[in-house]
Design a protein around this motif. Structure first.
Motif, PDB file in Angstrom:
ATOM      1  N   SER A 110      -1.570   5.526  -5.168  1.00 25.35           N
ATOM      2  CA  SER A 110      -1.299   4.823  -6.410  1.00 25.35           C
ATOM      3  C   SER A 110       0.116   4.080  -6.173  1.00 25.35           C
ATOM      4  O   SER A 110       0.575   2.888  -7.025  1.00 25.35           O
ATOM      5  N   THR A 111       1.075   4.736  -5.319  1.00 23.41           N
ATOM      6  CA  THR A 111       2.385   4.037  -5.340  1.00 23.41           C
ATOM      7  C   THR A 111       2.468   3.347  -4.121  1.00 23.41           C
ATOM      8  O   THR A 111       3.786   3.220  -3.557  1.00 23.41           O
ATOM      9  N   LEU A 112       1.306   2.973  -3.365  1.00 25.79           N
ATOM     10  CA  LEU A 112       1.593   2.181  -2.204  1.00 25.79           C
ATOM     11  C   LEU A 112       2.575   0.861  -2.108  1.00 25.79           C
ATOM     12  O   LEU A 112       2.425   0.289  -3.268  1.00 25.79           O
ATOM     13  N   GLU A 113       3.189   0.875  -1.306  1.00 24.68           N
ATOM     14  CA  GLU A 113       4.304  -0.124  -1.596  1.00 24.68           C
ATOM     15  C   GLU A 113       3.899  -1.401  -0.479  1.00 24.68           C
ATOM     16  O   GLU A 113       3.990  -0.630   0.808  1.00 24.68           O
ATOM     17  N   PHE A 114       4.042  -2.548  -0.412  1.00 23.61           N
ATOM     18  CA  PHE A 114       3.604  -3.492   0.431  1.00 23.61           C
ATOM     19  C   PHE A 114       4.894  -4.026   1.111  1.00 23.61           C
ATOM     20  O   PHE A 114       5.967  -4.129   0.625  1.00 23.61           O
ATOM     21  N   LEU A 115       4.869  -4.333   2.515  1.00 22.91           N
ATOM     22  CA  LEU A 115       6.043  -4.628   3.329  1.00 22.91           C
ATOM     23  C   LEU A 115       5.389  -6.133   3.916  1.00 22.91           C
ATOM     24  O   LEU A 115       4.230  -6.381   3.783  1.00 22.91           O
ATOM     25  N   PRO A 116       6.338  -7.025   4.162  1.00 21.38           N
ATOM     26  CA  PRO A 116       5.808  -8.409   4.560  1.00 21.38           C
ATOM     27  C   PRO A 116       4.690  -8.201   5.835  1.00 21.38           C
ATOM     28  O   PRO A 116       3.805  -8.909   5.956  1.00 21.38           O
ATOM     29  N   ASN A 117       4.780  -7.332   6.570  1.00 15.56           N
ATOM     30  CA  ASN A 117       3.935  -7.007   7.589  1.00 15.56           C
ATOM     31  C   ASN A 117       3.271  -5.594   7.790  1.00 15.56           C
ATOM     32  O   ASN A 117       2.911  -4.853   8.908  1.00 15.56           O
ATOM     33  N   GLY A 118       3.290  -4.926   6.524  1.00 12.08           N
ATOM     34  CA  GLY A 118       2.627  -3.601   6.501  1.00 12.08           C
ATOM     35  C   GLY A 118       2.732  -2.922   5.263  1.00 12.08           C
ATOM     36  O   GLY A 118       2.643  -3.836   4.032  1.00 12.08           O
ATOM     37  N   PHE A 119       2.921  -1.581   5.540  1.00 11.71           N
ATOM     38  CA  PHE A 119       3.052  -0.868   3.759  1.00 11.71           C
ATOM     39  C   PHE A 119       3.801   0.260   4.010  1.00 11.71           C
ATOM     40  O   PHE A 119       3.979   1.170   5.257  1.00 11.71           O
ATOM     41  N   ILE A 120       4.167   1.111   2.781  1.00 12.41           N
ATOM     42  CA  ILE A 120       4.621   2.407   2.974  1.00 12.41           C
ATOM     43  C   ILE A 120       3.919   3.174   1.948  1.00 12.41           C
ATOM     44  O   ILE A 120       3.616   2.807   0.860  1.00 12.41           O
ATOM     45  N   LEU A 121       3.491   4.401   2.574  1.00 20.46           N
ATOM     46  CA  LEU A 121       2.491   5.228   1.785  1.00 20.46           C
ATOM     47  C   LEU A 121       3.205   6.432   1.427  1.00 20.46           C
ATOM     48  O   LEU A 121       3.780   7.165   2.403  1.00 20.46           O
ATOM     49  N   GLY A 122       2.922   7.002   0.263  1.00 22.31           N
ATOM     50  CA  GLY A 122       3.689   8.287   0.113  1.00 22.31           C
ATOM     51  C   GLY A 122       4.714   8.325  -0.806  1.00 22.31           C
ATOM     52  O   GLY A 122       5.392   9.493  -1.017  1.00 22.31           O
ATOM     53  N   LYS A 123       5.337   7.202  -1.444  1.00 19.31           N
ATOM     54  CA  LYS A 123       6.429   7.144  -2.380  1.00 19.31           C
ATOM     55  C   LYS A 123       6.010   8.131  -3.714  1.00 19.31           C
ATOM     56  O   LYS A 123       4.678   8.251  -4.056  1.00 19.31           O
ATOM     57  N   PRO A 124       6.933   9.058  -4.276  1.00 15.44           N
ATOM     58  CA  PRO A 124       6.775   9.821  -5.471  1.00 15.44           C
ATOM     59  C   PRO A 124       6.306   9.009  -6.594  1.00 15.44           C
ATOM     60  O   PRO A 124       6.869   7.877  -6.894  1.00 15.44           O
TER      61      PRO A 124
END
Length: 503
Positions: free
Chosen positions: A151-165
C-alpha cells in the motif's frame, strides 16, 4: 452530479479507470496502478501476460470525497475510504478523487485521522493480485500484512521503493509494542475484532520483517510449506520461526529501528502506455447511476433507481453504455422484460457487445427456475459471449450452471468450463464454492478442501466462514454430505432460497 466535462476514461493493459476530474487525473491514476502491477510482478516473479484478457481488467471508479465513497459502500458515516468488489469478469474498486476526513481505527496520517486514498487502492489491489496470481490459504495476518506492505509503494522516475512504514498505523503500532506475535497465530475461529485490527498493523510488521530481514530469509516460505502440510498456525510458526518469545524481542527491536525495504531501479525504464478519452455527454450523465449499481443494490433499492434509468435510456437512445446501465438497473430491480428489451437494443447498436449477452443469459436462467426449457435458451447468449471472449469467466460459469441447475447430466465441456472459470477468477467465491461442490460430488475430497482453504481463513467473511470451517472439518472426517448440500450452486444474483431449481 458530475457533468460531461468532469469525467474521463483511461485504459491500460490491466486497468480501466473512470475518473472525475481532468484528463491528467485519469491518466496519472491509471499509470500509477499499472506501475503497481509491474512492481508486484517483478517482486513476486509473475511473468507478463502473453495474451491480453479484457475480462481480467480491474475497473476503478474515482469520484467525490471519502464521504461519497462511504455512501456508496452503504453509509456515509462508516469511515470507509475506499473499497473493492471482486467479481468474475467485472471486478471494481472505488476511491475518492479528494482526500476525506474519515478516521480509520488506530490510524493517523500527517496529523489528521485519515488514510490516503491511494494507499487504500493499492492495498485492495494487492489482495486482488494475490488471489489472481497466487491463490492459496494464507493466514489472515499475512494477507493483510502483505497488502499493507504494497500500500505504501513509492515510485521513482525509473523504479520504485517498497517497504515504507504505513504512517497511518502509527498509533496502532505503539499500542502493539506491548503485544505478542501469538496474537496473530491464534486459530482463525478465535479471532476477535481487535485481532483483525492488529492484522493490519502487526501483520504489516511481521510480514515486513520476514520479507526483508536477512536474518529471517526463507522462514516465511518454510512457514507456508508447513501450513500446507497440515500444521496449525502456531505449530508451523514455532517450527519455522523458532522460539516465539525471541521473535517478539526481534520484532520490538525491528519496530524501534529503521525499517528495511528495497529500492528497485531499471535501466531505460519506459512508463506504461495509457489511452485517455473524455466521456460523451451520455456516458458522463450515467456515471452516478452506474456507480450505484456497481457498488451493489438489492431489488428494493434498485427499484428506486429505475425511473432514472428510463430517463437516461430515453434521453440517449443511441448510447450503448447508457443502455447497458439501464439494462443493469432493470435487471437488479427484477424487471426482466424491460431488461431484455434494453439488452437487445444494445446488440442492435453494438453487435459484439458481450455484457448485453451476459444479462440476457442471466435473465433466461432466472426464468428457467420456473420454465426448464429456458435453460437451453440461456445457452445461446452464453455461447455467443464465449465466442466473443473465450476467457470471460462469468460466461463459462453460467454455462456450467445452465446444466447443474437444470437437473440434467453435466457434460464434460461444462465441467471444464467451471474449472477454467476458477482459473480465470479465483477470487470469485461463487465459482470457488461451485468447484468445491463438484469435486465433492466426484469423491475428490482432498481437492475440494484445497479449493475451500482460502475461504475458511478469511476473517472478514463472518458467519459464512464459520459455517465453512464446520463443513471443512466434516469433510476431513469423511462426512461430506452436509458440505455438498451447503455448497450446492445457485444463481448468485438471487436470494439462495429462490435460486435453486432442484429444491
Amino acid at each position: 452530479m458530475a457533468v460531461a466535462d468532469d469525467w474521463h476514461e483511461a485504459n491500460t493493459a490491466h486497468f480501466r479507470v473512470f475518473a472525475e476530474g481532468t484528463e491528467s487525473d485519469a491518466e496519472e491514476l491509471a499509470i500509477k496502478l499499472e506501475r503497481l502491477d509491474e512492481a508486484m510482478r517483478f517482486m513476486l516473479n509473475v511473468p507478463p501476460d502473453t495474451v491480453a484478457n479484457p475480462s481480467a481488467r480491474l475497473t476503478v471508479l474515482r469520484t467525490g470525497d471519502a464521504d461519497d465513497i462511504a455512501g456508496l459502500a452503504g453509509s456515509r458515516s462508516s469511515g470507509i475510504a475506499g473499497f473493492f468488489i471482486p467479481r468474475a469478469g467485472e471486478s471494481v474498486a472505488f476511491v475518492p478523487a479528494k482526500e476525506g476526513r474519515r478516521e480509520a481505527i488506530g490510524s493517523v496520517y500527517r496529523g489528521r485521522s485519515e488514510i490516503p486514498a491511494e494507499f487504500v487502492l493499492f492495498h485492495e489491489y494487492a489482495h486482488y493480485f494475490m488471489y489472481q496470481h497466487a491463490a492459496a490459504s494464507y493466514p489472515y495476518w499475512y494477507s493483510e500484512g502483505f497488502a499493507e506492505v504494497y500500500s505504501t509503494l513509492e515510485f521513482l522516475p525509473n523504479g520504485f521503493i517498497l517497504g515504507k512504514p504505513p504512517r497511518h498505523r502509527d498509533d496502532a503500532m505503539q499500542y502493539l509494542e506491548r503485544k505478542s506475535v501469538r496474537l496473530l497465530l491464534e486459530p482463525v475461529e478465535r479471532v476477535r475484532v481487535i485481532d483483525v485490527i492488529a492484522a493490519y498493523s502487526m501483520g504489516w510488521l511481521l510480514t515486513h520483517y520476514l520479507t526483508f530481514s536477512p536474518d529471517r530469509e526463507g522462514q516465511l516460505s518454510d512457514y507456508f510449506s508447513l501450513l500446507n502440510q497440515g500444521f496449525d498456525s502456531m505449530a508451523a510458526a514455532e517450527k519455522a520461526f523458532g522460539d516465539i518469545k525471541e521473535l517478539d524481542k526481534d520484532l520490538d527491536s525491528y519496530l524501534r529501528g529503521r525499517a528495511r525495504g528495497v529500492t528497485v531501479t531499471f535501466d531505460d525504464y519506459t512508463k506504461p502506455s495509457v489511452d485517455v478519452r473524455k466521456l460523451s455527454e451520455g456516458e458522463a450523465a450515467r456515471m452516478s447511476l452506474y456507480m450505484r449499481l456497481k457498488a451493489g443494490v438489492d431489488p428494493k433499492a434498485a427499484a428506486s433507481l429505475v425511473d432514472s434509468a428510463r430517463e437516461l435510456a430515453t434521453q440517449y437512445p443511441s448510447s450503448a453504455p447508457v443502455q447497458l446501465t439501464a439494462t443493469e438497473s432493470f435487471f437488479d430491480a427484477q424487471m426482466y422484460e424491460e431488461a431484455t428489451a434494453a439488452a437487445k437494443r444494445i446488440i442492435e447498436l453494438e453487435p459484439d457487445n458481450l455484457r448485453a449477452r451476459i444479462f440476457l443469459a442471466r435473465i433466461l436462467l432466472t426464468k428457467a427456475l420456473e420454465d426448464s426449457s429456458q435453460f437451453e435458451a440461456a445457452r445461446i447468449p452464453i455461447s455467443e459471449a464465449n465466442r466473443l471472449q473465450p476467457n470471460q469467466p462469468e460466461a463459462l460459469y453460467l454455462f456450467y450452471l445452465s446444466y447443474r441447475l437444470s437437473g440434467q447430466e453435466v457434460p464434460e465441456i461444462a465441467l471444464i468450463a467451471l474449472e477454467r472459470a476458477n482459473e480465470l477468477a479465483p477470487f470469485d467465491e461463487n465459482i470457488r464454492k461451485s468447484l468445491a461442490h463438484l469435486l465433492l460430488l466426484e469423491g475428490r475430497d482432498k481437492a475440494a478442501l484445497a479449493v475451500l482453504n482460502p475461504l475458511i481463513n478469511d476473517v472478514e467473511r463472518g458467519k459464512d466462514a464459520e459455517i465453512l470451517r464446520e463443513k471443512y472439518t466434516a469433510i476431513e472426517e469423511g462426512n461430506p454430505a452436509s458440505a455438498i448440500a451447503y455448497l450446492a450452486p445457485s444463481l448468485p444474483w438471487l436470494p439462495p432460497e429462490k435460486s435453486d431449481a432442484e429444491d
